[in-house]
Write an enzyme that holds these catalytic residues in place. Structure first.
Site, PDB file in Angstrom:
ATOM      1  N   LEU A   1     -15.845   8.567  42.008  1.00 17.87           N
ATOM      2  CA  LEU A   1     -15.010   7.521  42.598  1.00 17.87           C
ATOM      3  C   LEU A   1     -15.833   6.604  43.486  1.00 17.87           C
ATOM      4  CD1 LEU A   1     -12.278   6.213  43.224  1.00 17.87           C
ATOM      5  CD2 LEU A   1     -11.967   7.912  45.040  1.00 17.87           C
TER       6      LEU A   1
ATOM      7  N   HIS B   1       2.083   4.283  41.377  1.00 22.63           N
ATOM      8  CA  HIS B   1       1.821   2.898  40.967  1.00 22.63           C
ATOM      9  C   HIS B   1       3.109   2.155  40.584  1.00 22.63           C
ATOM     10  CE1 HIS B   1      -2.270   3.940  41.246  1.00 22.63           C
ATOM     11  NE2 HIS B   1      -2.495   4.313  40.001  1.00 22.63           N
TER      12      HIS B   1
END
Length: 494
Positions: A44, A273
């Site tokens: 990440l 999301h």
């Protein structure tokens, strides 16, 4: 079916210091800035965090005379080792060579454990040396800790930061924490995580990052809705038949099956999301653009969502998912889900909000599709042409269009992570998830998730490269969505 009335403009690169012009106006003038990336050797950090920081540096928002970047992880590395690891993930090109080299020289590495004082004491010493070298007045320096780590270590890492790496803030300085999703696996675990972090830091210091909220068109939703008069009388149950919020990927888990199987598509995509996007589509106008006023309205939407009905859920799992050796043979984890949410308030009573996400489907896209009701007394008898739809395409090829396609100007836009990191530095929490918002979101999905985990709600098989289970299309039809066959949107060209 062809559409008419296109409007678009030429793509144009941003000049240095231009791309975030409207954001840069409120960047505070205080002491030097230290950005600490914990989990610096992980994927990440390498693929998202450091490239975002580089782009902010290149555009002039991180000045070399006031900022320093620290990487921290358990891996034994030198400064140059970390720089070499990061270099391959930064933009390439002869014209960027100097910028890349200068940026990498801002990075220093400290190795240490996540649950022992020694490493964090060394980290604090390194940060303090940087602050002293920049002649920062005590109490004015800023420390931003970006946790590019699994949520399981958040509590212990936050405790170490609190005990050993805090700075004085009496002269405008601050310490802020950025945490990545997933924020728990259900309501209980999310609340436990929030409580553990909340005992150490105040809510204004905590930035729960959801990169979807950094996407340009998501951020423009409030402007579209509340700054354009022709939307105001239309945006309600009298005119809108249904709203779809869709996330589709044309590939499977690709070697990440073991990780994905712990969460599934609802936890991975829908609960965070897509639910965040729903809030922006459905919320009432806030009293101002202050972050807390906007987040207040988002929470009201979530608290108005009624319990999910079994008959308004379809789960799927693509054939071949369990061929991954890291996935259990008896896995019931959904790789596809269609869930209908209903909002019990004056504006949205009776309007289904259809949240749909899946892997290994026939296309890749993310979009918001607002379908309007049929024209009453239609004298043109044009129902075969389909209903009016207002579509915001988030990816690929960002655009806003209707059936008579009218797109907004499209330009090179900043990546979501860049914008959100800059918001963190500014102290703007508008596009981050507040604790009560997180709690309300989990309250909606936790009962369904527990039934899936216990095997009470089964995932239906579907072929890779398809639209998903046929039962999902049947559910949309029952919800009142009218599909226009043969309609394809083609991006405009000059």
């Amino acid at each position: 079916m062809a559409a008419s009335g296109e409007w678009h403009c030429e793509k144009r690169p941003f000049a240095k210091n231009e791309s975030f012009a409207r954001d840069n106006e409120n960047v505070p003038e205080t002491g030097c800035l230290s950005i600490i990336v914990l989990g610096a050797s992980g994927d990440l950090a390498k693929k998202k965090t450091f490239p975002a920081l580089f782009n902010l540096y290149r555009q002039g928002f991180l000045q070399s005379n006031e900022v320093h970047i620290f990487g921290y992880s358990r891996t034994k590395l030198s400064d140059d080792d970390l720089r070499d690891r990061i270099r391959g993930y930064l933009p390439q090109g002869i014209e960027l060579t100097n910028d890349v080299s200068d940026f990498l020289q801002l990075i220093k590495y400290v190795s240490g454990s996540y649950d022992a004082p020694k490493g964090f004491q060394e980290l604090d010493k390194a940060i303090s040396e940087h602050e002293i070298s920049k002649n920062s007045t005590e109490g004015s320096s800023r420390r931003l800790f970006y946790l590019a780590l699994p949520p399981s270590v958040y509590p212990q890492v936050c405790k170490m930061i609190k005990n050993y790496c805090m700075n004085k803030s009496d002269l405008g300085g601050w310490t802020r924490i950025v945490v990545e999703k997933p924020f728990g696996k259900d309501l209980a675990s999310a609340e436990e995580l929030s409580s553990q972090i909340g005992e150490l830091f105040d809510e204004p210091q905590i930035y729960r990052i959801d990169h979807y909220l950094g996407k340009e068109l998501v951020q423009n939703l409030l402007v579209l809705r509340f700054a354009n008069r022709f939307f105001l009388p239309l945006w309600n149950r009298d005119n809108i038949a249904n709203v779809q919020i869709v996330f589709r990927e044309d590939f499977g888990t690709e070697g990440r099956g073991g990780y994905f199987d712990q969460y599934g598509i609802i936890r991975d995509i829908i609960q965070n999301h897509l639910l965040q996007v729903l809030c922006l589509v459905a919320m009432e106008k806030p009293v101002s653009l202050k972050p807390e006023h906007i987040r207040d309205e988002k929470v009201k939407v979530l608290q108005s969502v009624v319990p999910i009905k079994d008959e308004e859920v379809v789960l799927g799992q693509y054939q071949g998912y369990k061929d991954d050796p890291t996935v259990p043979n008896d896995s019931n984890t959904p790789t596809f889900a269609t869930v209908i949410l209903r909002i019990h308030n004056e504006r949205w009573e009776g309007v289904p909000f259809i949240l749909k996400a899946g892997k290994a489907l026939n296309s890749r896209k993310a979009e918001i599709r607002v379908q309007f009701k049929d024209v009453p007394g239609d004298i043109f008898k044009c129902q075969k042409q389909g209903r009016n739809e207002f579509v915001i395409r988030l990816q690929p090829s960002e655009a806003i269009y209707m059936k008579l396609t009218a797109t907004l100007p499209r330009v090179v836009i900043p990546e979501a992570y860049e914008r959100l990191i800059l918001d963190t530095i500014k102290g703007d929490q508008q596009h981050f998830v507040r604790r009560d918002e997180l709690k309300a979101a989990w309250e909606i999905f936790t009962p369904l998730l527990h039934r899936i985990d216990q095997g009470e709600f089964k995932s239906l098989p579907y072929k890779p490269g398809s639209r998903g289970p046929v039962e999902a299309d049947e559910l949309l039809e029952r919800a009142g969505y009218v599909h226009t066959h043969g309609y394809i949107w083609i991006p405009p060209t000059l």
